[in-house]
Design a protein around this motif. Sequence first.
Motif, PDB file in Angstrom:
ATOM      1  N   VAL A  35       0.850  -1.187   0.000  1.00 36.99           N
ATOM      2  CA  VAL A  35       0.000   0.000   0.000  1.00 36.99           C
ATOM      3  C   VAL A  35       0.888   1.239   0.000  1.00 36.99           C
ATOM      4  CG1 VAL A  35      -1.830  -1.194   1.273  1.00 36.99           C
ATOM      5  CG2 VAL A  35      -0.246   0.266   2.500  1.00 36.99           C
ATOM      6  N   VAL A  36       0.343   2.327  -0.512  1.00 37.75           N
ATOM      7  CA  VAL A  36       1.092   3.589  -0.584  1.00 37.75           C
ATOM      8  C   VAL A  36       0.309   4.665   0.147  1.00 37.75           C
ATOM      9  CG1 VAL A  36       0.113   4.070  -2.878  1.00 37.75           C
ATOM     10  CG2 VAL A  36       2.162   5.294  -2.115  1.00 37.75           C
ATOM     11  N   THR A  37       1.004   5.412   0.985  1.00 38.44           N
ATOM     12  CA  THR A  37       0.371   6.468   1.775  1.00 38.44           C
ATOM     13  C   THR A  37       1.194   7.745   1.692  1.00 38.44           C
ATOM     14  OG1 THR A  37      -0.692   6.923   3.908  1.00 38.44           O
ATOM     15  CG2 THR A  37       1.528   5.956   3.977  1.00 38.44           C
ATOM     16  N   ARG A  38       0.694   8.791   2.287  1.00 42.66           N
ATOM     17  CA  ARG A  38       1.368  10.092   2.262  1.00 42.66           C
ATOM     18  C   ARG A  38       2.612  10.064   3.147  1.00 42.66           C
ATOM     19  NH1 ARG A  38       1.136  15.329   4.807  1.00 42.66           N
ATOM     20  NH2 ARG A  38       0.798  17.003   3.302  1.00 42.66           N
ATOM     21  N   TYR A  39       3.609  10.874   2.773  1.00 41.01           N
ATOM     22  CA  TYR A  39       4.790  10.999   3.614  1.00 41.01           C
ATOM     23  C   TYR A  39       4.377  11.358   5.041  1.00 41.01           C
ATOM     24  CZ  TYR A  39       7.774  11.013  -0.548  1.00 41.01           C
ATOM     25  OH  TYR A  39       8.421  10.658  -1.709  1.00 41.01           O
ATOM     26  N   GLY A  40       4.911  10.608   6.006  1.00 39.17           N
ATOM     27  CA  GLY A  40       4.599  10.838   7.407  1.00 39.17           C
ATOM     28  C   GLY A  40       3.421  10.054   7.922  1.00 39.17           C
ATOM     29  N   TYR A  41       2.753   9.291   7.049  1.00 37.03           N
ATOM     30  CA  TYR A  41       1.546   8.564   7.444  1.00 37.03           C
ATOM     31  C   TYR A  41       1.758   7.049   7.522  1.00 37.03           C
ATOM     32  CZ  TYR A  41      -1.495  12.659   7.225  1.00 37.03           C
ATOM     33  OH  TYR A  41      -2.089  13.869   7.467  1.00 37.03           O
ATOM     34  N   HIS A  81       1.751  13.991  -1.669  1.00 42.78           N
ATOM     35  CA  HIS A  81       0.376  14.457  -1.799  1.00 42.78           C
ATOM     36  C   HIS A  81       0.361  15.947  -1.413  1.00 42.78           C
ATOM     37  CE1 HIS A  81      -3.688  15.422  -0.387  1.00 42.78           C
ATOM     38  NE2 HIS A  81      -4.099  14.509  -1.239  1.00 42.78           N
ATOM     39  N   PRO A  82      -0.327  16.847  -2.150  1.00 42.15           N
ATOM     40  CA  PRO A  82      -1.309  16.565  -3.205  1.00 42.15           C
ATOM     41  C   PRO A  82      -0.731  16.511  -4.621  1.00 42.15           C
ATOM     42  CG  PRO A  82      -1.412  18.873  -2.639  1.00 42.15           C
ATOM     43  CD  PRO A  82      -0.380  18.257  -1.720  1.00 42.15           C
ATOM     44  N   VAL A  83       0.528  16.926  -4.805  1.00 45.51           N
ATOM     45  CA  VAL A  83       1.133  16.837  -6.134  1.00 45.51           C
ATOM     46  C   VAL A  83       1.986  15.575  -6.189  1.00 45.51           C
ATOM     47  CG1 VAL A  83       2.654  17.952  -7.812  1.00 45.51           C
ATOM     48  CG2 VAL A  83       1.100  19.340  -6.427  1.00 45.51           C
ATOM     49  N   PRO A  84       1.735  14.671  -7.135  1.00 46.49           N
ATOM     50  CA  PRO A  84       2.417  13.371  -7.140  1.00 46.49           C
ATOM     51  C   PRO A  84       3.910  13.463  -7.406  1.00 46.49           C
ATOM     52  CG  PRO A  84       1.127  13.681  -9.150  1.00 46.49           C
ATOM     53  CD  PRO A  84       0.780  14.814  -8.242  1.00 46.49           C
ATOM     54  N   GLY A  92      -9.056   8.675   0.881  1.00 49.74           N
ATOM     55  CA  GLY A  92      -8.759   9.947   0.243  1.00 49.74           C
ATOM     56  C   GLY A  92      -7.266  10.202   0.123  1.00 49.74           C
ATOM     57  N   GLY A  93      -6.883  10.855  -0.958  1.00 55.49           N
ATOM     58  CA  GLY A  93      -5.475  11.112  -1.226  1.00 55.49           C
ATOM     59  C   GLY A  93      -4.870  10.128  -2.192  1.00 55.49           C
ATOM     60  N   GLY A  94      -5.590   9.031  -2.452  1.00 56.88           N
ATOM     61  CA  GLY A  94      -5.050   8.000  -3.328  1.00 56.88           C
ATOM     62  C   GLY A  94      -4.833   8.452  -4.761  1.00 56.88           C
ATOM     63  N   SER A  95      -5.559   9.473  -5.207  1.00 55.67           N
ATOM     64  CA  SER A  95      -5.357   9.954  -6.576  1.00 55.67           C
ATOM     65  C   SER A  95      -3.920  10.413  -6.798  1.00 55.67           C
ATOM     66  CB  SER A  95      -6.322  11.108  -6.881  1.00 55.67           C
ATOM     67  OG  SER A  95      -7.647  10.658  -6.946  1.00 55.67           O
ATOM     68  N   SER A  96      -3.403  11.189  -5.862  1.00 51.64           N
ATOM     69  CA  SER A  96      -2.039  11.695  -5.992  1.00 51.64           C
ATOM     70  C   SER A  96      -0.999  10.634  -5.684  1.00 51.64           C
ATOM     71  CB  SER A  96      -1.830  12.898  -5.054  1.00 51.64           C
ATOM     72  OG  SER A  96      -2.670  13.954  -5.401  1.00 51.64           O
ATOM     73  N   ASP A 138       3.822  15.937 -16.872  1.00 52.96           N
ATOM     74  CA  ASP A 138       2.537  16.369 -17.436  1.00 52.96           C
ATOM     75  C   ASP A 138       1.443  16.279 -16.390  1.00 52.96           C
ATOM     76  OD1 ASP A 138       3.659  16.754 -19.972  1.00 52.96           O
ATOM     77  OD2 ASP A 138       3.149  14.731 -20.648  1.00 52.96           O
ATOM     78  N   LYS A 139       1.397  15.140 -15.675  1.00 53.68           N
ATOM     79  CA  LYS A 139       0.354  14.944 -14.670  1.00 53.68           C
ATOM     80  C   LYS A 139       0.520  15.927 -13.517  1.00 53.68           C
ATOM     81  CE  LYS A 139      -1.831  11.347 -13.853  1.00 53.68           C
ATOM     82  NZ  LYS A 139      -2.371  10.076 -13.336  1.00 53.68           N
ATOM     83  N   GLN A 140       1.761  16.214 -13.133  1.00 48.03           N
ATOM     84  CA  GLN A 140       1.999  17.186 -12.064  1.00 48.03           C
ATOM     85  C   GLN A 140       1.486  18.562 -12.467  1.00 48.03           C
ATOM     86  OE1 GLN A 140       6.229  16.528 -11.787  1.00 48.03           O
ATOM     87  NE2 GLN A 140       6.046  15.397  -9.858  1.00 48.03           N
ATOM     88  N   ALA A 141       1.752  18.957 -13.702  1.00 45.26           N
ATOM     89  CA  ALA A 141       1.319  20.276 -14.175  1.00 45.26           C
ATOM     90  C   ALA A 141      -0.199  20.379 -14.208  1.00 45.26           C
ATOM     91  CB  ALA A 141       1.904  20.547 -15.563  1.00 45.26           C
ATOM     92  N   VAL A 142      -0.857  19.338 -14.721  1.00 46.32           N
ATOM     93  CA  VAL A 142      -2.321  19.356 -14.768  1.00 46.32           C
ATOM     94  C   VAL A 142      -2.893  19.358 -13.357  1.00 46.32           C
ATOM     95  CG1 VAL A 142      -4.359  18.027 -15.459  1.00 46.32           C
ATOM     96  CG2 VAL A 142      -2.427  18.256 -17.031  1.00 46.32           C
ATOM     97  N   ASN A 143      -2.282  18.589 -12.453  1.00 46.38           N
ATOM     98  CA  ASN A 143      -2.768  18.511 -11.079  1.00 46.38           C
ATOM     99  C   ASN A 143      -2.663  19.860 -10.375  1.00 46.38           C
ATOM    100  OD1 ASN A 143      -3.909  16.356  -9.461  1.00 46.38           O
ATOM    101  ND2 ASN A 143      -2.216  16.644  -8.049  1.00 46.38           N
ATOM    102  N   ARG A 144      -1.526  20.528 -10.530  1.00 45.95           N
ATOM    103  CA  ARG A 144      -1.355  21.852  -9.907  1.00 45.95           C
ATOM    104  C   ARG A 144      -2.395  22.839 -10.435  1.00 45.95           C
ATOM    105  NH1 ARG A 144       4.264  20.812 -10.949  1.00 45.95           N
ATOM    106  NH2 ARG A 144       5.386  20.282  -9.031  1.00 45.95           N
TER     107      ARG A 144
END
Length: 423
Positions: free
Chosen positions: A63-69, A83-86, A116-120, A133-139
Motif C-alpha cells: 500500500v502507498v500512503t502520504r509521507y509521514g503517514y 500528496h497533493p502533487v504526485p 482519500g489522497g489516493g489519486s495523488s 505532465d500529470k503534475q502540471a495538470v494537477n497543480r
Amino acid sequence: MERAFLERLFRAAIAAAQPALCIPPHLPEPPPGRLVVIGAGKASAEMARAVERNWRGKLEGLVVTRYGYAVPCEQIEIVEAAHPVPDQAGLDAATRMLELVRGLSAADTVLCLISGGGSSLLPLPLPGITLEDKQAVNRALLASGASIGEMNCVRRHLSAIKGGRLAAACHPARVVTLLISDVPGDDPRDIASGPTVADASTCADALAILDRYGIGLPPRVRQVLESGAGESVKPGDPRLAGHVVRMVATPQMALEAAAKVAEEEGVAACILGDSIEGEAREVGKVIAGITFQAARRGQPCAGPCVLLSGGETTVTLKGDGRGGRNVEFLLSAAIALRGEPGVHGLAGDTDGVDGREEIAGAYFSPDTIARAFQQGMRPLDSLDRNDGHGFFQALGDSVVTGPTLTNVNDFRAILISRVHHEP
C-alpha cells in the motif's frame, strides 16, 4: 471552554473513522488461494495494519500512503509518496502494484484498501504522458476552483491505474474494495479516482472540464483525451464481474459521532449536511447566515446548539497566501458574523492537513476579528490573499492534530453557546 468543547467534537469525528474500528467487520472470508492486500490513500497504512491485526492466516501486499503517514506492518509493505502533487515514489509504487496483481488466479482474493489522497499517491500516467505532465495538470486543477468530482474525472482519464484499471488488472481474482470516503456524496468513483470501480464518464467529459477552467494542456495530454485513448473501464466490463465494494467510513458517520458527543454534554446538534461544496469563502457566508438565524430566532435549532457540516469546499487561489479550504471558510464566516455574541467555530480537515499545511484547521471566537485588528491585521485583506493559515496562526488559533491516519473530509462546527433571540 468553548474551544475545548469543539475540539472534543472534532476528535470524536476523527475517532469514528479510525481503521481499527471500521475495517474488521468488513474483512472477506479467507480465499482458497492467496490474499493480496493493496491500497492507496492517507488512511491506507493504518487500514493495512488493521487488516494484519485481524486476519488469521497468510497475506501479502503493498500500500502507498502520504509521507509521514506510514505505520509499522509485518506482512504488507508500506510505501510513502507525495500528496497533493504526485512524485516519482508514487509512480514507482503504482507500477509495482500493477505487477503484484498480474497473474493471479480465480482462487485468489485481492483486498483493496482505498481512502482519500489516493489519486495523488498512484500517479501512473498512460503511455505518451509523463509524470511532469500529470503534475502540471494537477497543480492547475488544484488552483482552479474545480470540484473534487471534476478533478477526479480528469485524473481517471490520464491514468493507467485509476478508473477501474487496477481491478481489471486483478482479473480473474476476486476483488473486495474497502473504502473510507472523503468525497461529497460518497461516490466510489471519486475516492482516489476509483482504481477498482467502473466509470461511466468519458474522455470528452474530462476535456470539457479542463476547457471550462481554461487549463492549458501539453499537446500529448490533449491528444490522449481527444483520441479517446484514455477511456476508463466501463460498467458491465466482465473483468469487474463479482467484485465487492464496501463503504466502511463516511463523513456522515463522523458527523453523527460528533453530534452524539455534543448531545451527551447537553448541547443540541443539528447536522446541516455531509456533502456541502462550493467556494470556501462563499460557504462561510452561507453558514454565517444560518448561524444568525439560529442565534437570533432559534431556527433550525435554538441555542445552546452546534451546527455541524461536512463536505469539501474549494479555494480558487488568487493571492499570495497558503490556501487551505477550512481556514478560508472559517475566516469568511468570522468576518460575516461580525463578533456575534456567544458564537464560536472550528473547522478542520479530518486527515490533519488543510491544503498543503501540516495544520488541520483553526478556531474562532466572538473576539477573533477584534483581536486581529489589535494586532494590525486586516481580515478582509487576509481573505483576499487566501491567507487563512497566516491569519489564525498569528492569533494562536490554529488547530494541529498531526497525522490522524484517516480521512473523511472537512469537519465544520459552529457553537451557539447562548440564547439571543431578537424581539
